[in-house]
Design a protein around this motif. Structure first.
Motif, PDB file in Angstrom:
ATOM      1  N   ILE A 283     -38.206 -49.113   1.758  1.00  0.00           N
ATOM      2  CA  ILE A 283     -38.487 -48.219   2.877  1.00  0.00           C
ATOM      3  C   ILE A 283     -38.317 -46.783   2.381  1.00  0.00           C
ATOM      4  O   ILE A 283     -37.320 -46.470   1.715  1.00  0.00           O
ATOM      5  CB  ILE A 283     -37.540 -48.527   4.054  1.00  0.00           C
ATOM      6  N   ASN A 284     -39.289 -45.948   2.673  1.00  0.00           N
ATOM      7  CA  ASN A 284     -39.319 -44.556   2.179  1.00  0.00           C
ATOM      8  C   ASN A 284     -39.114 -44.486   0.660  1.00  0.00           C
ATOM      9  O   ASN A 284     -38.289 -43.704   0.172  1.00  0.00           O
ATOM     10  CB  ASN A 284     -38.246 -43.692   2.866  1.00  0.00           C
ATOM     11  N   PRO A 285     -39.836 -45.299  -0.100  1.00  0.00           N
ATOM     12  CA  PRO A 285     -39.602 -45.315  -1.551  1.00  0.00           C
ATOM     13  C   PRO A 285     -39.982 -43.999  -2.214  1.00  0.00           C
ATOM     14  O   PRO A 285     -40.946 -43.342  -1.806  1.00  0.00           O
ATOM     15  CB  PRO A 285     -40.526 -46.449  -2.038  1.00  0.00           C
ATOM     16  N   LYS A 286     -39.168 -43.642  -3.223  1.00  0.00           N
ATOM     17  CA  LYS A 286     -39.469 -42.461  -4.049  1.00  0.00           C
ATOM     18  C   LYS A 286     -39.350 -42.862  -5.503  1.00  0.00           C
ATOM     19  O   LYS A 286     -38.301 -43.328  -5.937  1.00  0.00           O
ATOM     20  CB  LYS A 286     -38.464 -41.336  -3.763  1.00  0.00           C
ATOM     21  N   ILE A 287     -40.427 -42.673  -6.242  1.00  0.00           N
ATOM     22  CA  ILE A 287     -40.381 -42.992  -7.667  1.00  0.00           C
ATOM     23  C   ILE A 287     -39.642 -41.873  -8.384  1.00  0.00           C
ATOM     24  O   ILE A 287     -40.004 -40.707  -8.283  1.00  0.00           O
ATOM     25  CB  ILE A 287     -41.800 -43.216  -8.220  1.00  0.00           C
TER      26      ILE A 287
ATOM     27  N   GLU B 100     -35.286 -44.525  11.372  1.00  0.00           N
ATOM     28  CA  GLU B 100     -34.174 -45.452  11.603  1.00  0.00           C
ATOM     29  C   GLU B 100     -34.677 -46.886  11.575  1.00  0.00           C
ATOM     30  O   GLU B 100     -35.829 -47.165  11.897  1.00  0.00           O
ATOM     31  CB  GLU B 100     -33.471 -45.157  12.941  1.00  0.00           C
ATOM     32  N   ILE B 101     -33.761 -47.770  11.176  1.00  0.00           N
ATOM     33  CA  ILE B 101     -34.089 -49.194  11.156  1.00  0.00           C
ATOM     34  C   ILE B 101     -33.762 -49.763  12.539  1.00  0.00           C
ATOM     35  O   ILE B 101     -32.616 -49.714  12.982  1.00  0.00           O
ATOM     36  CB  ILE B 101     -33.241 -49.934  10.092  1.00  0.00           C
ATOM     37  N   ASN B 102     -34.797 -50.267  13.214  1.00  0.00           N
ATOM     38  CA  ASN B 102     -34.567 -50.907  14.507  1.00  0.00           C
ATOM     39  C   ASN B 102     -35.254 -52.273  14.511  1.00  0.00           C
ATOM     40  O   ASN B 102     -35.811 -52.698  13.504  1.00  0.00           O
ATOM     41  CB  ASN B 102     -35.078 -50.005  15.648  1.00  0.00           C
ATOM     42  N   ASP B 103     -35.201 -52.954  15.638  1.00  0.00           N
ATOM     43  CA  ASP B 103     -35.763 -54.315  15.701  1.00  0.00           C
ATOM     44  C   ASP B 103     -37.254 -54.328  15.387  1.00  0.00           C
ATOM     45  O   ASP B 103     -37.768 -55.290  14.815  1.00  0.00           O
ATOM     46  CB  ASP B 103     -35.526 -54.935  17.084  1.00  0.00           C
ATOM     47  N   ARG B 104     -37.946 -53.264  15.787  1.00  0.00           N
ATOM     48  CA  ARG B 104     -39.398 -53.226  15.532  1.00  0.00           C
ATOM     49  C   ARG B 104     -39.692 -53.154  14.044  1.00  0.00           C
ATOM     50  O   ARG B 104     -40.633 -53.764  13.554  1.00  0.00           O
ATOM     51  CB  ARG B 104     -40.034 -52.029  16.253  1.00  0.00           C
ATOM     52  N   ILE B 105     -38.853 -52.399  13.319  1.00  0.00           N
ATOM     53  CA  ILE B 105     -39.032 -52.293  11.864  1.00  0.00           C
ATOM     54  C   ILE B 105     -38.733 -53.645  11.206  1.00  0.00           C
ATOM     55  O   ILE B 105     -39.450 -54.090  10.303  1.00  0.00           O
ATOM     56  CB  ILE B 105     -38.119 -51.187  11.276  1.00  0.00           C
TER      57      ILE B 105
END
Ligand code: NI
Length: 162
Positions: free
Chosen positions: A71-75, A23-28
């Motif tokens: 974020i979490n890239p997939k080629i 999840e995207i949070n402030d730390r990310i």
């Protein structure tokens, strides 16, 4: 502005498989900000989280004035080939010849948690491949064809060719 220490070849964090971001949070968001600051200060065109010791699947890239966060890239797709010199902020002051696809299509999540597609050619394609490799502990030095040389030597070679 907050920069973080760039880890260099030989440190364990560069050889680990990174974990997906759930999840995207402030730390990310802070982490991504710091990654951009660190990359720009070092005059780089890409940086992966493990290069600052964070084992998360996040990369930042800016090859032409457009900043990208993957974020979490997939080629998804690659085609063509380019062969050229490549460097890495974790191998400071050096370059080596690496063959990469000339075109890359990647799927990733942005800072809003939305999935998007990015297509890149040439330098952007090279940067996407290089940075995604970092997330699996792969360094360009593993793929280099020939010697890894000092950038000063490379600059002299380039000057002679002109
Ligand atoms: Ni690198």
């Amino acid at each position: 502005m907050a920069t973080r220490e760039i880890r260099t070849l030989g440190e364990d964090c560069l050889r680990k498989t990174c974990k997906e971001v759930k999840e995207i949070n402030d730390r990310i968001i802070t982490l991504v900000d710091d990654m951009f600051d660190t990359m720009y200060e070092a005059n780089g065109v890409g940086l992966a989280a493990p290069q600052i010791g964070i084992l998360k699947r996040i990369v930042v890239i800016d090859t032409d004035g457009t900043p990208y966060v993957l974020i979490n890239p997939k080629i998804l797709e690659v085609s063509g080939e380019q062969v050229g010199y490549e460097g890495c902020l974790s191998v400071p002051g050096k370059s080596g010849i690496v063959a990469r696809p000339n075109y890359v299509k990647v799927e990733a999540m942005d800072l809003d948690g939305e999935t998007f597609i990015l297509e890149g050619e040439e330098l952007l394609a090279r940067a996407i491949c290089h940075e995604c490799d970092h997330l699996d502990g792969v360094m360009y030095v593993d793929k280099v064809d020939g010697d890894i040389i000092d950038n000063e030597v490379l600059a002299e070679m380039m000057a002679e060719e002109e």
